[in-house]
Design a protein around this motif. Structure first.
Motif, PDB file in Angstrom:
ATOM      1  N   TYR A 144       0.831  -1.210   0.000  1.00  0.00           N
ATOM      2  CA  TYR A 144       0.000   0.000   0.000  1.00  0.00           C
ATOM      3  C   TYR A 144       0.863   1.256   0.000  1.00  0.00           C
ATOM      4  CZ  TYR A 144       0.074   1.870   4.844  1.00  0.00           C
ATOM      5  OH  TYR A 144       0.424   2.461   6.020  1.00  0.00           O
ATOM      6  N   ARG A 145       2.077   1.181   0.589  1.00  0.00           N
ATOM      7  CA  ARG A 145       2.893   2.387   0.614  1.00  0.00           C
ATOM      8  C   ARG A 145       3.470   2.694  -0.772  1.00  0.00           C
ATOM      9  NH1 ARG A 145       7.002   1.434   4.294  1.00  0.00           N
ATOM     10  NH2 ARG A 145       6.120  -0.442   5.211  1.00  0.00           N
ATOM     11  N   VAL A 146       3.931   1.639  -1.470  1.00  0.00           N
ATOM     12  CA  VAL A 146       4.423   1.853  -2.831  1.00  0.00           C
ATOM     13  C   VAL A 146       3.292   2.396  -3.699  1.00  0.00           C
ATOM     14  CG1 VAL A 146       5.345   0.710  -4.869  1.00  0.00           C
ATOM     15  CG2 VAL A 146       6.158   0.043  -2.631  1.00  0.00           C
ATOM     16  N   ALA A 147       2.104   1.818  -3.531  1.00  0.00           N
ATOM     17  CA  ALA A 147       0.973   2.206  -4.365  1.00  0.00           C
ATOM     18  C   ALA A 147       0.498   3.622  -4.045  1.00  0.00           C
ATOM     19  CB  ALA A 147      -0.175   1.212  -4.182  1.00  0.00           C
ATOM     20  N   ALA A 148       0.411   3.949  -2.758  1.00  0.00           N
ATOM     21  CA  ALA A 148      -0.069   5.284  -2.386  1.00  0.00           C
ATOM     22  C   ALA A 148       0.915   6.350  -2.870  1.00  0.00           C
ATOM     23  CB  ALA A 148      -0.254   5.387  -0.868  1.00  0.00           C
ATOM     24  N   PHE A 149       2.188   6.021  -2.786  1.00  0.00           N
ATOM     25  CA  PHE A 149       3.190   6.967  -3.272  1.00  0.00           C
ATOM     26  C   PHE A 149       3.015   7.181  -4.778  1.00  0.00           C
ATOM     27  CE2 PHE A 149       7.343   7.577  -5.294  1.00  0.00           C
ATOM     28  CZ  PHE A 149       7.696   8.797  -4.740  1.00  0.00           C
TER      29      PHE A 149
END
Lengths: 353, 367
Positions: free
Chosen positions: B88-93
């Motif tokens: 989710y962090r890679v995607a949200a970024f």
């Protein structure tokens, strides 16, 4: 299927339990509410303190802010204080709610310790125009009338300990250990490097950051600090400066084992570090958050709520260096000369590496 | 409704009640041991929140819900995706960068960012899927390692693209333009994330795909028994990659309610640790979209009590984390107990039916 589930359950519960262990507050949070045994309160100021991750007891940044609060309370400048601390990786709404809960419960002023509160203070200060806020390490809210921004010239203090390191190094090789690679900690690095180069441009500087955002564990992991510093000492450095909060303890241990020196940060760590390693602490870069908090509360108890930006730099002794232990007594003249040049504007210290 | 169905619903409710009761008792003991005021703590924990707090709870729950859904997809196929946190962090970024750059106007920009986030989440989880399918690497190991890589990668990229406001020590991506933000839904005097609609759709799609399609059947069958799945002609390797990619795609949505509804930027203080909370909630909700919704609200509710507990009652907020952990454990244990009890009930029922049929038609049995 069920086996995975059980494994996952144990893991999930373990992670939650570890989260609980991570912040060691031991009921300190209610320490502020009863002050019957200290000086009789002569004011009716109720202070809400919102700490950053780690809270009171982190032997670093938050503790320094707490010391300022304690001093104000002992002197009877404030009637009551309640404390609350952030959790690692919490939602923005949690920070906002912390401030609102204080405001609703009648606390005024509310002090937000750390730049992570910038957005939430901005929002909540607008919702509660009659409550006063202070934020440490952020000046982006300079124009908000009910917010006081307390910031420090960390690069200036770091410049002086950098100069001290360059004057004292025998191998012409020093190191810097940063906790988490954020713009704030980069200010320490930039000032330190400038100080080293000002004395001797040929001194080599090793730089290592322990973790990257959003992993803020670099401020609370002595093992990581030790490994990083060990690498630098093995590599030939003989003085390492840390700006890594609680991880600094590991840097001191590594220095002790390598028979080398280290430089502390935020408070005079010669006096606060573990006695077994204090002799390696050559000097400390002082960032007097306690002074900022105390002076803010003093003004508040006097009836004026400051606003706008107050910068604590060398000129007002908001930052500086310590001489406990007597390791740098022979070079204080040179350091004070640099200090005067910075105050006079003859040296401009960079705040970005 | 048949009697068997009623029994199973009754047992489900009993399990949840048993779990919450046990959690209540254990947490009280912890509080007593720590010397905290037990009555005050429960008084605060069980106090009805104000509208403002309900808005926070619902917002937080919608985020946790997506995270738990992502984990649950894996669980249904006996895959333990610990990597939702990194995904989710890679995607949200990615979504923050795409939406911040605003290559497309208005909501087209939003849609593009959401698709990119899902794709990146799917690819990030797909790495673990490929490793598992091609080389037999346990997805537990590979996804947790990918979490660390995600942290380093995002931190590095964030420094490359970040903008920094004057006087701030915070770095973040460029703010999403106003036209591409997702507006809130009015809730009393407050607003809740508009993205909650997408979370609900995701929940429905989860239920539909798993229970009403051939693909969902294959996925569940593989989760129950790999050998049986192979025997019935399911390509288990393909299913592994697909399940992890779907899990990653849902994980890609996790940070987006916050991004499009509140922060409008991905920065160093963006909420972290959501993937781990999702594991606990998927367990609480028994990998069922409705159950997960209840679990997410419960966790968000407890999180919301953390500040008042500290400020108004004066106890450590760790109590909340302990309570959450205790609830997860008691739920898993009590469901297991109730399941065993249910099995015994069933056996007794079968035995009774068999016995009665034997007495009814003794000749047929003996023949």
């Amino acid at each position: 299927m069920r086996r995975t589930t059980k494994f996952a359950a144990v893991l999930a519960a373990g992670i939650l339990a570890l989260t609980a262990c991570g912040s060691d507050s031991d009921g300190d949070s209610d320490a502020g509410s009863d002050d019957g045994n200290t000086a009789a309160p002569t004011s009716d100021v109720k202070v809400g303190m919102a700490y950053d991750v780690g809270g009171r007891g982190d032997q670093s940044f938050n503790d320094s802010a707490a010391a300022g609060l304690d001093q104000a309370k002992e002197e009877g400048l404030i009637a009551e204080a309640q404390e609350s601390e952030a959790e690692d990786g919490e939602a923005e709404s949690a920070r906002e709610e912390r401030l609102r809960t204080f405001a609703d419960a009648g606390y005024d002023p509310i002090i937000a310790v750390g730049f992570a509160y910038a957005a939430s203070v901005g929002k909540v200060a607008e919702e509660y125009p009659d409550i006063h806020f202070a934020i440490i390490d952020d000046s982006s809210l300079a124009d908000v009338p009910n917010v006081a921004s307390l910031v420090f010239a960390e690069e200036q203090g770091s410049f002086l300990v950098g100069a001290a390191a360059a004057l004292k190094t025998e191998s012409d090789h020093v190191g810097f250990v940063g906790g988490v690679e954020t713009p704030l900690i980069q200010k320490f690095e930039a000032g330190y490097a400038a100080g080293v180069k000002a004395v001797n441009p040929d001194v080599k500087i090793d730089v290592k950051y322990l973790t990257q955002v959003p992993d803020f564990s670099g401020f609370a992991d002595p093992a990581k600090g030790k490994t990083a510093a060990q690498g630098m000492y093995d590599n030939g450095a003989d003085i390492v400066y840390h700006a890594a909060g609680g991880s600094g303890g590991g840097v001191f241990e590594a220095a002790s084992e390598a028979g080398a020196k280290a430089i502390g940060v935020d408070s005079d760590q010669y006096n606060t570090a573990d006695p077994s390693v204090k002799d390696v602490i050559m000097t400390s870069m002082l960032k007097n958050v306690n002074v900022a908090v105390y002076e803010y509360l003093k003004q508040v108890s006097g009836g004026t709520f400051p606003s706008g930006v107050t910068t604590y730099d060398l000129a007002v002794d908001g930052v500086g260096y310590s001489t406990s232990g007597g390791f740098i007594d022979d070079i204080t003249d040179q350091l004070d000369e640099y200090k005067q040049q910075i105050i006079d504007g003859e040296i401009t210290v960079p705040d970005k590496p | 409704m048949t009697k068997a169905r009623l029994t199973s619903i009754g047992l489900g409710v009993a399990a949840a009640a048993l779990a919450l009761l046990a959690a209540f008792v254990i947490t009280s003991l912890v509080l007593l041991a720590a010397g905290d005021p037990v009555g005050d703590v429960w008084g605060q924990l069980l106090a009805w929140p104000e509208m403002r707090n309900w808005a926070n709870i619902i917002n937080n729950a919608s985020v946790l819900y997506l995270s738990a859904l992502a984990v649950a997809v894996g669980f249904r196929m006996n895959l333990f995706n610990i990597g939702v946190d990194g995904q989710y962090r890679v995607a949200a970024f990615t979504a923050a960068v795409v939406a911040g750059e605003a290559w497309l106007p208005g909501y087209l920009n939003t849609a593009l960012a959401i698709v990119c986030a899902m794709a990146v989440g799917a690819i990030w989880a797909g790495i673990a899927g490929l490793l598992r399918a091609a080389r037999g690497v346990s997805e537990v190991i590979s996804t947790i390692m990918l979490n660390f890589i995600a942290t380093g990668l995002v931190a590095y990229l964030l420094r490359q693209v970040s903008v920094r406001e004057e006087g701030s020590n915070e770095i973040g991506t460029r703010e999403i333009p106003e036209g591409s933000r997702i507006g809130g839904i009015p809730f009393g005097d407050y607003e809740i994330y508009g993205f909650i609609v997408i979370a609900a759709i995701a929940g429905f799609a989860f239920w539909f795909v798993l229970n009403r399609t051939r693909f969902g059947f294959d996925l569940r069958a593989t989760g129950r028994s790999t050998t049986a799945a192979v025997a019935s002609g399911i390509d288990v390797r393909r299913m592994t990659v697909a399940a992890l990619m779907i899990s990653g795609a849902i994980a890609g949505l996790v940070g987006l309610p916050i991004l499009f509804g509140d922060s409008y930027t991905y920065g160093s203080t963006f909420q972290s640790g959501l993937g781990f909370a999702g594991i606990a909630i998927a367990l609480l909700g028994r990998n069922n979209p409705i159950g997960i919704a209840f679990g997410a609200v419960l966790f968000a509710y407890l999180d919301e009590q953390s500040n008042p507990l500290q400020i108004l009652v004066g106890v450590s907020p760790d109590i909340v984390a302990i309570t959450q952990g205790v609830i997860v454990l008691t739920v898993v244990i009590s469901y297991e107990l109730v399941r065993r009890y249910g099995v015994r009930l069933e056996q007794r029922e079968v035995a009774r039916v068999l016995a009665s049929s034997r007495t009814d038609k003794p000749k047929e049995v003996s023949a």
